[in-house]
Design an enzyme around this catalytic site. Structure first.
Site, PDB file in Angstrom:
ATOM      1  N   GLU A  91       0.707  -1.268  -0.076  1.00  0.00           N
ATOM      2  CA  GLU A  91       0.150  -0.039  -0.210  1.00  0.00           C
ATOM      3  C   GLU A  91       0.892   1.258   0.101  1.00  0.00           C
ATOM      4  O   GLU A  91       0.585   2.437  -0.711  1.00  0.00           O
ATOM      5  CB  GLU A  91      -0.966   0.094   1.112  1.00  0.00           C
ATOM      6  CG  GLU A  91      -2.032  -1.019   1.256  1.00  0.00           C
ATOM      7  CD  GLU A  91      -3.074  -0.628   0.192  1.00  0.00           C
ATOM      8  OE1 GLU A  91      -2.947  -0.480  -0.919  1.00  0.00           O
ATOM      9  OE2 GLU A  91      -4.225  -0.516   0.585  1.00  0.00           O
ATOM     10  N   THR A 115      -5.710   7.863  -4.122  1.00  0.00           N
ATOM     11  CA  THR A 115      -5.805   8.118  -2.819  1.00  0.00           C
ATOM     12  C   THR A 115      -5.089   9.089  -2.114  1.00  0.00           C
ATOM     13  O   THR A 115      -5.569   9.686  -1.464  1.00  0.00           O
ATOM     14  CB  THR A 115      -5.573   6.601  -2.283  1.00  0.00           C
ATOM     15  OG1 THR A 115      -6.117   5.587  -2.835  1.00  0.00           O
ATOM     16  CG2 THR A 115      -5.682   6.652  -0.940  1.00  0.00           C
TER      17      THR A 115
HETATM   18  N1  HSE Z   1      -9.043   4.646   4.474  1.00  0.00           N
HETATM   19  C1  HSE Z   1      -8.460   4.893   3.224  1.00  0.00           C
HETATM   20  C2  HSE Z   1      -8.856   6.167   2.479  1.00  0.00           C
HETATM   21  C3  HSE Z   1      -8.854   3.810   1.900  1.00  0.00           C
HETATM   22  O1  HSE Z   1     -10.157   6.481   2.743  1.00  0.00           O
HETATM   23  O2  HSE Z   1      -8.076   7.224   2.133  1.00  0.00           O
HETATM   24  C4  HSE Z   1      -8.014   4.151   0.599  1.00  0.00           C
HETATM   25  O3  HSE Z   1      -8.612   3.232  -0.294  1.00  0.00           O
END
Ligand code: HSE
Length: 314
Positions: A135, A188
């Site tokens: 990640e 993201t």
């Molecule tokens: N929890 C993370 C976000 C997930 O919302 O940025 C990313 O897929």
């Protein structure tokens, strides 16, 4: 295939797409879908190092240092010690940047496949840590919510990520997800940059009240409580502007019988949860009506929440 005939130098693992955050649980809640999934065939080879081939058309880098699968395999090799060699053939079915844990599925599949080939020396929490390294390669943060759900399956709660992820597999009743994926890409890192670093106390109180209520609703199989708890005051207000038609999708889905929902992970996908498959398909039709005139290409997935995570396929 019988165990006698199985080639122990090669394994194929499928790891499911996941919905992170689940509205109220930013960075700590997630659940797994049955479809779509990413698939990796991993081979042990004599020549030390990592080689990666992609059979999908997403144009991802195959340099192991820049590839999610390569990063995870590198972490496994370091932890296992020794000059190990792996060849990975990756078939991604989850489009990168979709918001349903595309990088997490590849990272989870790589961790589970490598562990299998090494004779399962690592625990699931350790596999989560390897997958979190993937990640980091994908988005610059060792986010744990997607990889936890993809490795454990079902609903997961990440209580903390320090020093390592404390992952709790949650009890939950039958649930079906409808996920609309508009074919626009939201990175993201960009979606995280929109968030506020500080949350006013009254807002935080509403948010953690919902997280507790959602976990309780899942454990009791209380669909009404699950629906009431699917609210997000932390990410959705700032991120929904990136998703054309978000408010219309949500209201149409609720009218069609969804319990509730919100942005899937960091978007652009939008998820809804329903108590049964026919309600989830009614939500699919409602989402389809909202998006059919939008001019944006989209896919809609309808899937039960999966009770199994990344696993050997053959
Ligand atoms: N929890 C993370 C976000 C997930 O919302 O940025 C990313 O897929």
């Amino acid at each position: 295939m019988s165990s006698e005939l199985r080639n122990l130098n090669e394994v194929t693992v499928r790891a499911p797409a996941t919905v992170a955050n689940v509205a109220c649980g930013f960075d700590c809640l997630g659940f797994a879908l049955e479809t779509p999934f990413d698939e990796i065939t991993l081979r042990r080879v004599d020549r030390p190092g990592i080689r990666i081939e992609h059979l999908d058309g997403f144009g991802l880098p195959t340099d192991p240092a820049r590839n999610v699968v390569g990063t995870v395999l590198g972490s496994v090799i370091r932890a296992a010690g020794g000059d190990l060699g792996f060849e990975a053939v990756v078939t991604k079915h989850i489009k990168p940047g979709s918001g349903v844990g595309s990088s997490a599925a590849s990272a989870s599949a790589a961790a589970v496949a490598a562990n299998e080939l090494l004779g399962s020396p690592f625990s699931r929490p350790e596999l989560v840590e390897f997958a979190r390294d993937g990640e980091f390669t994908a988005c610059g943060a060792r986010i744990a919510d997607n990889v936890s759900a993809s490795i454990f399956g079902g609903f997961t709660l990440v209580r903390t990520t320090e020093p390592t992820a404390d992952v709790i597999a949650l009890e939950f009743p039958e649930l079906h997800a409808t996920v609309l994926h508009p074919q626009i890409e939201i990175k993201t890192a960009d979606a995280r940059a929109l968030l506020r670093n500080e949350i006013p106390l009254p807002t935080a109180v509403r948010q953690w009240g919902n997280v507790g209520a959602l976990v309780a609703g899942l454990a009791r199989g209380d669909y009404g409580l699950i629906g009431r708890a699917l609210e997000d005051f932390v990410a959705e207000p700032y991120r929904k502007v990136l998703i054309p038609g978000f408010d219309d999708l949500k209201s149409a889905s609720l009218r069609a019988g969804a319990l509730g929902g919100g942005i899937s992970g960091s978007g652009p996908s939008v998820f809804m949860l329903s108590a049964n498959g026919s309600a989830a398909r009614a939500v699919e039709s409602a989402m389809d009506r909202v998006y059919s005139g939008s001019g944006i290409d989209y896919n809609i997935y309808v899937s039960p929440v999966s009770r199994t995570g990344a696993a050997t396929f053959r």
